[in-house]
Design a protein around this motif. Sequence first.
Motif, mmCIF file in Angstrom:
data_model
loop_
_atom_site.group_PDB
_atom_site.id
_atom_site.type_symbol
_atom_site.label_atom_id
_atom_site.label_comp_id
_atom_site.label_asym_id
_atom_site.label_seq_id
_atom_site.Cartn_x
_atom_site.Cartn_y
_atom_site.Cartn_z
ATOM 1 N N ARG A 214 0.850 -1.198 0.000
ATOM 2 C CA ARG A 214 0.000 0.000 0.000
ATOM 3 C C ARG A 214 0.880 1.241 0.000
ATOM 4 O O ARG A 214 1.332 1.702 1.047
ATOM 5 N N ASP B 43 0.718 1.480 -6.497
ATOM 6 C CA ASP B 43 0.714 0.564 -5.351
ATOM 7 C C ASP B 43 1.640 -0.621 -5.603
ATOM 8 O O ASP B 43 2.190 -0.800 -6.694
ATOM 9 N N TYR C 260 -4.443 -7.673 -0.925
ATOM 10 C CA TYR C 260 -3.386 -7.027 -1.700
ATOM 11 C C TYR C 260 -2.192 -7.959 -1.872
ATOM 12 O O TYR C 260 -1.557 -7.987 -2.927
#
Length: 229
Positions: free
Chosen positions: A61, A66, A94
């Motif tokens: 992040r 990103d 993620y």
Amino acid sequence: MTDATPIRVLIADDQALIRVGFRLVLEAEDDLVVVGEAGDGQEAADLAVRLHPDVVLMDVRMPVLDGIAATALIGRLAPDTRVLVLTTFDLDEYAFGALEAGASGFLLKDAQRAELTSAIRAVRRGDAPLSPRITRVLLDRLASQPPAQPALPDPTGELTEREREVFLAMGRGYTNSEISQQLFLSESTVKTHVGRVLAKVGARDRIHAVILAHRLRLLDDDEPMPPVR
């Protein structure tokens, strides 16, 4: 890389204090050297191209670009560089996205010093620094995905019968030790087969061999997975 050559590491995190902490840990190791720091994903990709690090420690992040997009960009522009993703939660979506984008593994930010340095060395060797539990979750996610459209070309035609057995065992998440027991081979022989398999199928490391095996639909869904430890 010889044993005397240090592993070149690039640290990518938008928090300066975290970068300083990682640098202090890594520079205390004789075989690790920090070659640069990046505060966002785009800078990380740019530095990976310019500095040629062996491993990038990548926060997922970050601003500008990103960690997932940066990982994919590094895979295209600096294919010899491996990415180790840093995340706060071990089941972070993620992190899984980064693996699918080309990362070689992920690690919690609060990992102990020995875990961090061992993971960097493992990534450089082509091993996957994932716990059995995380590997199992990744396997389950891959197994639930629909077949790729259009179908992927199968690069396994050059494998010997034994290498194919090793490849399928890798795809099911087995470690070298488990493959050794399953196929009645020494671990050193398994390690040699693993290296040949990765080269022949064009996989950068074990994680991508797992992903490839599932995307090619080569595994029997009824085959038992290794136990979660």
